[in-house]
Motif scaffolding. Structure first.
Motif, PDB file in Angstrom:
ATOM      1  N   ASP A  22     -39.984  23.681 -13.123  1.00 47.54           N
ATOM      2  CA  ASP A  22     -41.064  23.528 -13.646  1.00 47.54           C
ATOM      3  C   ASP A  22     -40.741  22.251 -14.490  1.00 47.54           C
ATOM      4  O   ASP A  22     -41.867  21.798 -15.330  1.00 47.54           O
ATOM      5  CB  ASP A  22     -41.372  24.780 -14.618  1.00 47.54           C
ATOM      6  N   LEU A  23     -39.558  22.011 -14.953  1.00 50.92           N
ATOM      7  CA  LEU A  23     -39.353  20.943 -15.894  1.00 50.92           C
ATOM      8  C   LEU A  23     -39.142  19.399 -14.897  1.00 50.92           C
ATOM      9  O   LEU A  23     -38.448  19.514 -14.073  1.00 50.92           O
ATOM     10  CB  LEU A  23     -38.125  21.300 -16.688  1.00 50.92           C
ATOM     11  N   THR A  24     -39.707  18.436 -15.760  1.00 49.01           N
ATOM     12  CA  THR A  24     -39.463  17.190 -15.285  1.00 49.01           C
ATOM     13  C   THR A  24     -38.279  16.371 -15.906  1.00 49.01           C
ATOM     14  O   THR A  24     -38.318  16.425 -17.127  1.00 49.01           O
ATOM     15  CB  THR A  24     -40.855  16.288 -15.377  1.00 49.01           C
ATOM     16  N   ASP A  26     -36.081  14.304 -18.341  1.00 46.68           N
ATOM     17  CA  ASP A  26     -36.410  13.454 -19.415  1.00 46.68           C
ATOM     18  C   ASP A  26     -37.789  13.637 -20.187  1.00 46.68           C
ATOM     19  O   ASP A  26     -38.250  12.481 -20.390  1.00 46.68           O
ATOM     20  CB  ASP A  26     -36.062  11.748 -19.118  1.00 46.68           C
ATOM     21  N   THR A  27     -38.198  14.802 -20.072  1.00 43.34           N
ATOM     22  CA  THR A  27     -39.462  15.090 -20.578  1.00 43.34           C
ATOM     23  C   THR A  27     -39.241  16.704 -21.391  1.00 43.34           C
ATOM     24  O   THR A  27     -38.476  17.054 -21.027  1.00 43.34           O
ATOM     25  CB  THR A  27     -40.581  15.160 -19.781  1.00 43.34           C
TER      26      THR A  27
ATOM     27  N   LYS B 524     -37.459   2.582 -23.823  1.00 34.40           N
ATOM     28  CA  LYS B 524     -38.029   3.201 -22.830  1.00 34.40           C
ATOM     29  C   LYS B 524     -39.547   2.732 -22.703  1.00 34.40           C
ATOM     30  O   LYS B 524     -39.555   2.319 -21.460  1.00 34.40           O
ATOM     31  CB  LYS B 524     -37.788   4.869 -23.028  1.00 34.40           C
ATOM     32  N   GLY B 546     -40.669   9.806 -18.184  1.00 36.96           N
ATOM     33  CA  GLY B 546     -40.091   9.929 -19.504  1.00 36.96           C
ATOM     34  C   GLY B 546     -39.974   8.728 -20.176  1.00 36.96           C
ATOM     35  O   GLY B 546     -39.627   8.639 -21.533  1.00 36.96           O
ATOM     36  N   LYS B 804     -49.459  20.201 -13.452  1.00 34.71           N
ATOM     37  CA  LYS B 804     -48.981  21.247 -14.423  1.00 34.71           C
ATOM     38  C   LYS B 804     -48.599  20.946 -15.634  1.00 34.71           C
ATOM     39  O   LYS B 804     -48.426  21.959 -16.550  1.00 34.71           O
ATOM     40  CB  LYS B 804     -47.519  21.571 -13.667  1.00 34.71           C
ATOM     41  N   ARG B 805     -48.457  19.640 -16.072  1.00 39.64           N
ATOM     42  CA  ARG B 805     -47.824  19.232 -17.394  1.00 39.64           C
ATOM     43  C   ARG B 805     -49.012  19.314 -18.381  1.00 39.64           C
ATOM     44  O   ARG B 805     -48.810  19.276 -19.517  1.00 39.64           O
ATOM     45  CB  ARG B 805     -47.156  17.824 -17.380  1.00 39.64           C
TER      46      ARG B 805
END
Lengths: 119, 847
Positions: A22-24, A26-27, B524, B546, B804-805
C-alpha cells in the motif's frame, strides 16, 4: 527490510495498519490508531520505515505525512509541507525549532503487514 | 532656520537631477524648490528617447511624476518659459507674466538642435530630433513619406536614421565631414561603421554640404549640395549637433562664451551672484558637455555649493559606448591621437567586421584613448585604464588582440582599479561603492543594483561591476558556492545540463551518478522540475512522486489547514456559461469557498484529500483540465477581450492568449510563469507585468519579457516588435527553454534576466540572432515537451492505484477531525485559533 525500533517498551502495543504494497517508496501516508494520527514513511533508498506524529505543531495541521523525505547530514528527515521545518524521522525532533518536536514510533513489517507500536 | 528658495529654470534630465538631489539630501526641509518648464510635461529620459519608436510609452520614459513632485513639496509650472531675470531684485518673470522671487537661481535650460542655415530649412516635413513632440512630428511626417534624410552623421543622427528606417522609410544620412561620428571615431573606425550601416540599407553620403532645399521632381523636396549633386526626399530630420540654450542668460546680463554657453566656474556659478548654470547650457573651461553624466555631476556640485559644501566640477570623461543601428561603437579619451607624441596600435578584422585602435602615451606607459567598432566588449577595461591613469601591460597590443583560443582579449585585473574609479557613470557609482555594498551583504547583481543603482542606467558597466563584486566576494572569503544543496555540488543550471545531455531520467539515477545522501526538500523538487521540463513524464509516476513538492504531489494547492484549493484551466480567461455553471454546482456540492483569481480563473478552496478525485471527476467530465496552479509551470495567459468585441482592439488577443496557454500548459520551469496578451496599446491585460507579455500592434505583436508583479515588481522589457504569430511563438519557445536551461532554482524570469551577463541584449542575441547556435535545439526541446502534454488529473482519476493516496488515512475511511470553519460573507473559511478556543460553532463540512 529494516524497521525502526524507536521507543518500544513492555507496554507498547503493535497495531497493524496496512500492507507494504500500500506504500509508495519515498512517500508517506497517515494511519489512524486509537484516535491518534501517525505519519508513516517508506524510504525506498534505505528500504526502511519510520513513524512520527502527523500533526505539525508549527503549522498546526495534520499534514506531516505529506512532506518530502530526505537527509540533512546524517539525519533522515521529513520537511513539513506547510513551512518546511525538518523533523527527524527517528526521534521526532524538529531541527529548526527543537521546542516543537513530535513523538516518534517504532515500525515493523511481518508477512508484508506494517505495524506501528504505540504506548 | 529659514528656508532658502531655489528656482530651477528647465525641467530636463539635469534640472530634475538637481531637484532630486535636494529632495533626497539630509536636509530637504531647508529648501523650497520652484521649477519652470516650457515643455508640457516633467522630466523624461532623453537618452532613451529612441525607444519611443520601439514601443516605449511616454510613461515609460518619465523620470518623475507630478504626484512625486507634489508629495515632495516641489512647486512646478509646465508650459511656461522664464523670460527675464532681475539679478538685483532676485526675481524671474515668465512668459505668462508670473513673477517669482528666489534666493538661488539654477539655470538648467539645456540645449536646442542646431539647424544649419540652409535656404528652405523651415518648410513642413523639415524636422528636428530632440523632444517627445519632435518624435511625434517625425512619426506623423513618416506616414506621408517614402524617403527620409537625416542631416548629421553623429551619434544622434544615426539614432534618428534608425528611427526612420524602423518607420519604414528609405533612409539616407547626409554628413558634412568625411566620415560618420567624426567627433568620436578615427578614419578606420568611421569607415567600418559606414560599411556596417550601409549593409543595413541606410545610404550614407559624406562630405556633402547642403546649399538649398527646393521642390523635388519625384519626391517632395530636392536637397542640392555644393558639389553639384542632388538627393530627392520627402522629409528631412536635422541632427547636426546641439547648441546651448543660453538666450535667457544672454538677455539678462550673464556672461556667455564666445561661441555660446553660460560661463561657469568649478562650483557651477555664473558671473551673477546666486545664479548657477548646469548641464548642456553651461560652458566650463570653454567646453560644453553634451552627455548626461557630466550634467548630473554639475547638478550635484551646484547643490553642494548652495548647501555650503565645497565639491567642484573639474571636467568629465567624454568616453561613450553605444549600439547604433545594432552596431557596437565606443570611443574613449583621445580617440584621434591628438596628444603630442601619441602612438597607436590598430587591429582590424575585415571578416568579422571588427576595428579596434588604442592610443598610448609617447613612453608607452599610459593609455590615452581608444576606438572600438563592431566589438566593444573591452570598453569597460580600457575606459577605466584611461581615466585612472593605470599602467599599461608590457605588450599593450594584447588589450585589443583576440586571445589565441578565440576568447576576448586580455582583461585587466579589477584589483588594480582605485576605489575612486567611477564604474557607472550614469548613476555615479564608484568601485568603492560596490565594495562597500558587498561588505554590507550584497552578493548578487540584483542586490548591487538595488543598493547602489549601478548598471540601472544604460547598463554598459554591468560586466565590470560584476567582476568587481565577484572579486570582492572572493577577497572577503565568501565562498561563491552555487551548489543547490548538500546533496549535489552543482547549481540548478548545471544539473539541468547534466540531465539533458546525459539523458538522465530519474532522481535516483542522478543522485547515484552525481550526488550523495538521500536528497532533500530542496534538490528533490528542483530535479523533479528539471526532469519534467525535459522529459515531461507523468509527475505522479512511482519514480517521480517522492520528488513532488507540497502542492504537486496531490495536484492541488495546500492551504493553511491542510485542505486544498482547486483551479481548473480557463485558457485566456474565456469560459462558457455552461462551464461556469458546472464550477458553481461543484463548489456548491462540496461547499467550497469560491474566489476569482488575478489570473482570470476560479479558485475553489477547502477540498479535503479524499474529495479531490470526486471533484475532478466531475470537472474532467465537464471538459475541464487541470490548471497547474500547484506547479512551477505556466499558470495563466491573461487577456483583454481584444478586437473581436472591443472598439479599440487591433488584434484578437483572446485567441492568441488561448493559443499560447494551450501551447505551454503543463511546461514545468524553474519558477511559475505568467503570460498576458493585450489587444492594443491600452494594455488592459497588464502584459508588461508578466514573464512574457504580448501587446497587439497594427502590424502584429510586440513581445515583452521578464516582468513580474509580486514582492519586487518589474516592468517587462520590450524584446521585439511587430512580430507575426509564427515568429512570436518561435521567440517565446526559445526564450522560455533558455530560461529553463539556465535559471537558478525558484528564480523568476525577472531576476534571471538581471543576473544574465549581457542582459537583454545578450538574450536577444541568443534568441533572435542565434549567437550560441542553439535556437533549433531550444525549439526542439520545447516541441518535445509540448508533445508529451497530458492533463495530470485526467490521468490520475483513470488510475485506481494512484487514487489510493487521495484519502486522509491509509487504514480508515474517517476524516481529519482537526478541521474547523466559520462562515464569513456567506462562505466558510478556516476558524482562527481564537475562534477554535472560544468554541464558536463550526460549520458542517459536507461529503
Amino acid at each position: 527490510m529494516t524497521t525502526n525500533s524507536a521507543s518500544v517498551s513492555e507496554a507498547s502495543q503493535w497495531v497493524e495498519v496496512c500492507r507494504l504494497t500500500d506504500l509508495t517508496p519515498d512517500t508517506g501516508v497517515c494511519a489512524l490508531i486509537e484516535n491518534k494520527q501517525i505519519a508513516l514513511f517508506y524510504s525506498g533508498k534505505l528500504n526502511e520505515l519510520f513513524a512520527i506524529d502527523n500533526f505539525d505543531p508549527i503549522g498546526k495541521a495534520n499534514v506531516l505525512s505529506r512532506g518530502i523525505i530526505g537527509s540533512q547530514g546524517d539525519r533522515i528527515c521529513v520537511a513539513s509541507p506547510l513551512y518546511k521545518q525538518h523533523f527527524d524521522l527517528k526521534t521526532g525532533e524538529c531541527l529548526e525549532e527543537p521546542e516543537h518536536s513530535v513523538a516518534a514510533y517504532a515500525v515493523k513489517v511481518e508477512d508484508e503487514w506494517v505495524s506501528i507500536a504505540i504506548n | 532656520m529659514t528656508t532658502e528658495r531655489i528656482i530651477v529654470v528647465g525641467n530636463g534630465m539635469v534640472g530634475h537631477k538637481f531637484i532630486d538631489t535636494v529632495i533626497n539630501s539630509d536636509n530637504p526641509e531647508n529648501y523650497e524648490i520652484v521649477t519652470f518648464s516650457e515643455e508640457p510635461r516633467l522630466a523624461y529620459d532623453r537618452v532613451k528617447l529612441s525607444s519611443y519608436f520601439s514601443g516605449s510609452s511616454v510613461d515609460d520614459l518619465m523620470l518623475t511624476s507630478e504626484e512625486h513632485y507634489q508629495s515632495s513639496g516641489v512647486v512646478y509650472t509646465l508650459n511656461d518659459k522664464v523670460l527675464e531675470i532681475d539679478g538685483d531684485a532676485k526675481t524671474v518673470t515668465t512668459a505668462s507674466g508670473k513673477v517669482e522671487g528666489y534666493d538661488k537661481l539654477v539655470l538648467a535650460t539645456g540645449s536646442f538642435p542646431f539647424v544649419p542655415p540652409i535656404p528652405g530649412k523651415d518648410q513642413p516635413h523639415c524636422l528636428v530630433y530632440r523632444t517627445i513632440e519632435d518624435l511625434e512630428d517625425i512619426t506623423a511626417s513618416a506616414q506621408e513619406s517614402k524617403v527620409g534624410v537625416v542631416v548629421g552623421g553623429g551619434l544622434l543622427g544615426l539614432e534618428a536614421a534608425n528611427a526612420l528606417k524602423n518607420l519604414g522609410l528609405e533612409t539616407h544620412v547626409v554628413e558634412f565631414a568625411p566620415r560618420l561620428m567624426a567627433v568620436q571615431l578615427d578614419e578606420g573606425g568611421g569607415n567600418l561603421l559606414r560599411r556596417k550601416v550601409e549593409s543595413l540599407d541606410v545610404n550614407v553620403h559624406t562630405e556633402k554640404n547642403t546649399k538649398n532645399i527646393g521642390a523635388g521632381k519625384k519626391r517632395r523636396y530636392v536637397m542640392e549640395f555644393t558639389d553639384g549633386s542632388e538627393l530627392e526626399t520627402d522629409m528631412i530630420v536635422f541632427s547636426a549637433g546641439i547648441r546651448p540654450q543660453d538666450e535667457l542668460a544672454r538677455n539678462n546680463g550673464i556672461d556667455i562664451g564666445e561661441r555660446g554657453g553660460i560661463v561657469v566656474d568649478n562650483y557651477c556659478r555664473t558671473s551673477v551672484e546666486d545664479i548657477y548654470a548646469i548641464g548642456e547650457c553651461a560652458l566650463w573651461d570653454g567646453k560644453i558637455f553634451g552627455l548626461v553624466a557630466p550634467g548630473y555631476q554639475m547638478a550635484k556640485v551646484a547643490y553642494a555649493h548652495i548647501n555650503g559644501d565645497s565639491d567642484q566640477f573639474t571636467g568629465a570623461d567624454m568616453s561613450t559606448k553605444l549600439k547604433l543601428l545594432g552596431v557596437d561603437v565606443a570611443s574613449i579619451g583621445d580617440a584621434h591621437a591628438r596628444t603630442p607624441g601619441a602612438q597607436t596600435y590598430t587591429y582590424e578584422d575585415g571578416v568579422n567586421e571588427v576595428y579596434k585602435r588604442i592610443i598610448v602615451s609617447e613612453d608607452g606607459k599610459k593609455l590615452l584613448g581608444a576606438v572600438l567598432v563592431g566589438d566593444a566588449e573591452s570598453y569597460g577595461t580600457l575606459q577605466q585604464m584611461c581615466v585612472n591613469d593605470m599602467a599599461l601591460p608590457e605588450s599593450p597590443e594584447q588589450l585589443i588582440l583576440p586571445a589565441s583560443d578565440g576568447s576576448a582579449g586580455a582583461s585587466m585585473g579589477v584589483d588594480a582599479l582605485p576605489d575612486a574609479a567611477q564604474l557607472c557613470s550614469c548613476l555615479d557609482v564608484t568601485k568603492g561603492d560596490i565594495v562597500d555594498a558587498v561588505q554590507s551583504g550584497c552578493c548578487s547583481m540584483g542586490d548591487i543594483k538595488d543598493k547602489t543603482g549601478a548598471s540601472t542606467g544604460c547598463g554598459g558597466c554591468a560586466a565590470l561591476v560584476k567582476s568587481v563584486m565577484d572579486k570582492e566576494l572572493e577577497n572577503l572569503g565568501v565562498e561563491v558556492n552555487n551548489h543547490i544543496c548538500e546533496h549535489f555540488e552543482y547549481s540548478r543550471a548545471e544539473l539541468a545540463d547534466i540531465v539533458r545531455v546525459k539523458k538522465i531520467e530519474s532522481f535516483d539515477a542522478l543522485l547515484d551518478s552525481h550526488g550523495k545522501g538521500l536528497g532533500c526538500d530542496i534538490c528533490k523538487p528542483a530535479v523533479g522540475s528539471i526532469l519534467a521540463s525535459f522529459w515531461n513524464d507523468y509527475v505522479l509516476e512511482d519514480k517521480h512522486i517522492g520528488l513532488q513538492d507540497t502542492n504537486d504531489i496531490y495536484l492541488g494547492n495546500m492551504q493553511k489547514d491542510g485542505t486544498y484549493s482547486i483551479v481548473p484551466r480557463v485558457a485566456g480567461g474565456e469560459i462558457t456559461p455552461d462551464k461556469l455553471i458546472v464550477l458553481g454546482q461543484v463548489a456548491k456540492e462540496f461547499n467550497l469557498y469560491t474566489k476569482v483569481t488575478g489570473g482570470q480563473r476560479i479558485d475553489l478552496f477547502g477540498a479535503q484529500l479524499h474529495e479531490l478525485p470526486l471533484i475532478w471527476k466531475q470537472l474532467v467530465d465537464a471538459g475541464f483540465e487541470t490548471g497547474h496552479a500547484y506547479g512551477k509551470s505556466l499558470r495563466t495567459v491573461k487577456s483583454c477581450v481584444g478586437s473581436t468585441w472591443c472598439r479599440y482592439g487591433v488584434q484578437d488577443s483572446v485567441g492568441m492568449a488561448i493559443a499560447l496557454e494551450n501551447r505551454y500548459k503543463g511546461v514545468r520551469s524553474p519558477h511559475k510563469i505568467k503570460f498576458g496578451v493585450s489587444g492594443c496599446t491600452r494594455e488592459c491585460a497588464e502584459a508588461q507585468s508578466k514573464d512574457f507579455g504580448v501587446i497587439a500592434t497594427e502590424n502584429g505583436w510586440n513581445l515583452y519579457v521578464c516582468g513580474n508583479g509580486g514582492m519586487r515588481p518589474r516592468h517587462a522589457d520590450l524584446f521585439a516588435t511587430d512580430l507575426d504569430d509564427e515568429t512570436l511563438v518561435k521567440y517565446i519557445d526559445r526564450a522560455m527553454m533558455f530560461y529553463i536551461r539556465t535559471a537558478d532554482r525558484l528564480q523568476r524570469t525577472s531576476v534571471w534576466l538581471e543576473n544574465l551577463e549581457g542582459g537583454l541584449d545578450y538574450l536577444r542575441d541568443v534568441v533572435i540572432n542565434d549567437k550560441l547556435n542553439i535556437a533549433q535545439e531550444l525549439e526542439d526541446d520545447m516541441t518535445s515537451n509540448i508533445g508529451k502534454y497530458q492533463c495530470e488529473w485526467k490521468t490520475t482519476i483513470e488510475n485506481p492505484e494512484k487514487l489510493k493516496r487521495f484519502r486522509h488515512f491509509v487504514n480508515s475511511e474517517e476524516q481529519d477531525t482537526n478541521l474547523a470553519y466559520v462562515v464569513e460573507r456567506d462562505q466558510r473559511r478556516p476558524a482562527t485559533e481564537a475562534e477554535r478556543e472560544n468554541h464558536i460553532p463550526a460549520v458542517e463540512v459536507t461529503a
